[in-house]
Motif scaffolding. Sequence first.
Motif, PDB file in Angstrom:
ATOM      1  N   LYS A  62       0.831  -1.211   0.000  1.00  8.88           N
ATOM      2  CA  LYS A  62       0.000   0.000   0.000  1.00  8.88           C
ATOM      3  C   LYS A  62       0.864   1.258   0.000  1.00  8.88           C
ATOM      4  N   LEU A 104       2.594   1.645  -3.422  1.00 10.96           N
ATOM      5  CA  LEU A 104       1.683   2.128  -4.460  1.00 10.96           C
ATOM      6  C   LEU A 104       1.339   3.601  -4.279  1.00 10.96           C
ATOM      7  N   SER A 105       1.145   4.032  -3.027  1.00  7.96           N
ATOM      8  CA  SER A 105       0.813   5.447  -2.802  1.00  7.96           C
ATOM      9  C   SER A 105       2.000   6.351  -3.136  1.00  7.96           C
ATOM     10  N   ARG A 156       4.381   5.607  -5.319  1.00  3.14           N
ATOM     11  CA  ARG A 156       4.548   5.520  -6.771  1.00  3.14           C
ATOM     12  C   ARG A 156       3.572   6.462  -7.488  1.00  3.14           C
ATOM     13  N   GLU A 157       2.351   6.578  -6.959  1.00  3.93           N
ATOM     14  CA  GLU A 157       1.359   7.471  -7.571  1.00  3.93           C
ATOM     15  C   GLU A 157       1.762   8.932  -7.470  1.00  3.93           C
ATOM     16  N   THR A 158       2.448   9.299  -6.417  1.00  6.17           N
ATOM     17  CA  THR A 158       2.846  10.696  -6.235  1.00  6.17           C
ATOM     18  C   THR A 158       4.096  11.071  -7.000  1.00  6.17           C
ATOM     19  N   LYS A 207       6.489  11.823 -10.043  1.00  7.17           N
ATOM     20  CA  LYS A 207       6.301  12.344 -11.390  1.00  7.17           C
ATOM     21  C   LYS A 207       7.050  11.471 -12.373  1.00  7.17           C
ATOM     22  N   PRO A 208       6.425  11.169 -13.502  1.00 13.45           N
ATOM     23  CA  PRO A 208       7.145  10.395 -14.516  1.00 13.45           C
ATOM     24  C   PRO A 208       8.298  11.205 -15.089  1.00 13.45           C
TER      25      PRO A 208
END
Length: 71
Positions: free
Chosen positions: A59, A62-63, A65-67, A69-70
């Motif tokens: 969890k 994933l959180s 990774r979402e934040t 920036k590519p």
Amino acid sequence: MDEQTKSIRDFVIMYNKISEHCFRRCVTSFNDRELSADEVTCVERCAAKEILLNNRFIKVFLSVRETMKPM
């Protein structure tokens, strides 16, 4: 290797690591064919803790990774 095969492989690796860790930690006697009640309780608690820890780690990963920036 497709994504489903990789997921299954990763799950089996994790399961084996948890099993080995809890077995080494909890099983202290090889004098009987069956685990003692204390060993069973220890293995169950150990596995539950390891699974909870793994779920929390996923969890958080994933959180984070979402934040990110590519690039």
